[in-house]
Scaffold this motif. Structure first.
Motif, PDB file in Angstrom:
ATOM      1  N   LYS A   1      59.881 210.850  33.427  1.00 14.81           N
ATOM      2  CA  LYS A   1      60.891 211.770  33.971  1.00 14.81           C
ATOM      3  C   LYS A   1      61.159 212.960  33.057  1.00 14.81           C
ATOM      4  O   LYS A   1      61.816 213.921  33.476  1.00 14.81           O
ATOM      5  CB  LYS A   1      62.194 211.006  34.245  1.00 14.81           C
ATOM      6  CG  LYS A   1      62.116 210.127  35.492  1.00 14.81           C
ATOM      7  CD  LYS A   1      63.436 209.437  35.799  1.00 14.81           C
ATOM      8  CE  LYS A   1      63.360 208.659  37.102  1.00 14.81           C
ATOM      9  NZ  LYS A   1      64.628 207.968  37.425  1.00 14.81           N
ATOM     10  N   THR A   2      60.635 212.923  31.823  1.00 14.79           N
ATOM     11  CA  THR A   2      60.805 214.083  30.943  1.00 14.79           C
ATOM     12  C   THR A   2      59.871 215.226  31.340  1.00 14.79           C
ATOM     13  O   THR A   2      60.118 216.371  30.984  1.00 14.79           O
ATOM     14  CB  THR A   2      60.551 213.717  29.461  1.00 14.79           C
ATOM     15  OG1 THR A   2      59.179 213.315  29.291  1.00 14.79           O
ATOM     16  CG2 THR A   2      61.493 212.613  28.999  1.00 14.79           C
ATOM     17  N   PHE A   3      58.790 214.905  32.068  1.00 14.61           N
ATOM     18  CA  PHE A   3      57.883 215.986  32.476  1.00 14.61           C
ATOM     19  C   PHE A   3      57.592 215.998  33.974  1.00 14.61           C
ATOM     20  O   PHE A   3      57.007 216.953  34.478  1.00 14.61           O
ATOM     21  CB  PHE A   3      56.580 215.956  31.668  1.00 14.61           C
ATOM     22  CG  PHE A   3      55.762 214.704  31.819  1.00 14.61           C
ATOM     23  CD1 PHE A   3      54.751 214.623  32.773  1.00 14.61           C
ATOM     24  CD2 PHE A   3      55.970 213.615  30.983  1.00 14.61           C
ATOM     25  CE1 PHE A   3      53.982 213.479  32.889  1.00 14.61           C
ATOM     26  CE2 PHE A   3      55.199 212.463  31.101  1.00 14.61           C
ATOM     27  CZ  PHE A   3      54.202 212.395  32.049  1.00 14.61           C
TER      28      PHE A   3
ATOM     29  N   LYS B   1      59.724 216.350  36.973  1.00 11.68           N
ATOM     30  CA  LYS B   1      61.134 216.644  37.246  1.00 11.68           C
ATOM     31  C   LYS B   1      61.593 216.200  38.625  1.00 11.68           C
ATOM     32  O   LYS B   1      62.788 216.035  38.870  1.00 11.68           O
ATOM     33  CB  LYS B   1      61.389 218.154  37.082  1.00 11.68           C
ATOM     34  CG  LYS B   1      61.054 218.678  35.685  1.00 11.68           C
ATOM     35  CD  LYS B   1      61.822 217.917  34.605  1.00 11.68           C
ATOM     36  CE  LYS B   1      61.523 218.444  33.202  1.00 11.68           C
ATOM     37  NZ  LYS B   1      62.219 217.691  32.149  1.00 11.68           N
ATOM     38  N   ASP B   2      60.637 216.024  39.547  1.00  9.59           N
ATOM     39  CA  ASP B   2      60.979 215.499  40.871  1.00  9.59           C
ATOM     40  C   ASP B   2      61.254 214.005  40.710  1.00  9.59           C
ATOM     41  O   ASP B   2      60.335 213.205  40.515  1.00  9.59           O
ATOM     42  CB  ASP B   2      59.817 215.736  41.841  1.00  9.59           C
ATOM     43  CG  ASP B   2      60.126 215.296  43.264  1.00  9.59           C
ATOM     44  OD1 ASP B   2      60.773 214.233  43.431  1.00  9.59           O
ATOM     45  OD2 ASP B   2      59.718 215.993  44.202  1.00  9.59           O
ATOM     46  N   GLU B   3      62.524 213.608  40.783  1.00  9.26           N
ATOM     47  CA  GLU B   3      62.910 212.230  40.501  1.00  9.26           C
ATOM     48  C   GLU B   3      62.246 211.230  41.445  1.00  9.26           C
ATOM     49  O   GLU B   3      61.785 210.169  41.023  1.00  9.26           O
ATOM     50  CB  GLU B   3      64.437 212.076  40.566  1.00  9.26           C
ATOM     51  CG  GLU B   3      64.919 210.712  40.129  1.00  9.26           C
ATOM     52  CD  GLU B   3      66.425 210.658  39.930  1.00  9.26           C
ATOM     53  OE1 GLU B   3      66.995 209.571  40.125  1.00  9.26           O
ATOM     54  OE2 GLU B   3      67.027 211.695  39.593  1.00  9.26           O
TER      55      GLU B   3
ATOM     56  N   ALA C   1      58.654 210.844  40.448  1.00 10.45           N
ATOM     57  CA  ALA C   1      58.538 210.086  39.195  1.00 10.45           C
ATOM     58  C   ALA C   1      58.724 208.593  39.448  1.00 10.45           C
ATOM     59  O   ALA C   1      57.989 207.758  38.904  1.00 10.45           O
ATOM     60  CB  ALA C   1      59.563 210.591  38.187  1.00 10.45           C
TER      61      ALA C   1
END
Length: 225
Positions: free
Chosen positions: A114-116, A118-120, A123
């Motif tokens: 989730k650090t790279f 960004k679409d939750e 991810a």
């Protein structure tokens, strides 16, 4: 004995083990419940339709096992290994075929992705598919494919180097069919324990005695090979 309860046990067992004999299923059910069942009680569930399990070669199996003709190969890999049997409430979570055990290794991987990514939603879906890959013939190629099919590009080599050990840790702590529900790390620890030399004064295991690993086989046909 409730029909729906037994259906849930079959669902959970094939999700966790891939293959479960009627004898082992009855044993697990009776371990968890005061009202007992017999192997004969399971006969009426051999022709249940509309489920993700079926009765195949004398056992209840996940439909994937029958669909891809994996029974013989999987049964050989499982042979002689003990069963991971959690408490009833945990066991029955596996009755949901979509259930994923989100252990600490899973959460660490998800947190990093989730650090790279960004679409939750993307991810989370990616992590779930990586988990499925870990359950079924894990390889880094299959993990890379999950990124590629989502058009996710890595920003740097350092990012990949950080990702790889997180994925491997997840794979080593994922419950798999060939280990009868144990993770590779758990199985490795048990095997190391069984290989420890007996201390002076400890009783040796007879070749015809039940194997101490709990498989139900004689020692000579299991860990004593």
């Amino acid at each position: 004995m409730k029909r729906d309860d037994i259906i849930d046990y079959i669902r959970a067992a094939v999700k966790l083990y891939g293959i479960i004999s009627p004898e082992k299923l009855a044993e697990i059910y009776n371990l968890h419940n005061e009202v007992k069942i017999s192997v004969e009680d399971l006969n009426e569930f051999k022709d249940v339709e509309g489920e993700l399990f079926e009765y195949y070669k004398g056992a209840f199996v996940h439909e994937v096992v029958a669909m891809y003709d994996e029974y013989d190969e999987l049964i050989m890999k499982k042979m002689g290994k003990p069963y991971y049997i959690p408490e009833k409430d945990i066991f029955l979570r596996y009755a949901d075929d979509e259930y994923i055990e989100k252990n600490i290794e899973y959460k660490k991987l998800e947190s990093y992705i989730k650090t790279f990514v960004k679409d939750e939603e993307m991810a989370e879906g990616l992590c779930e598919d990586i988990q499925l890959s870990c359950e079924d013939n894990f390889s880094m190629e299959s993990v890379v494919y999950e990124f590629e099919r989502r058009d996710i590009e890595f920003e740097s080599e350092a990012q990949v180097k950080r990702l790889i050990p997180l994925v491997i840790n997840l794979a080593n702590n994922t419950r798999i069919w060939e280990n009868n529900g144990y993770t590779p790390n758990e199985m490795s620890s048990m095997e190391k324990e069984m290989r420890k030399p007996l201390k002076r004064g400890e009783n040796k295991v007879g070749r015809n005695s039940p194997c101490p690993c709990g498989s139900g086989l004689k020692y000579k046909k299991c860990c004593g090979k």
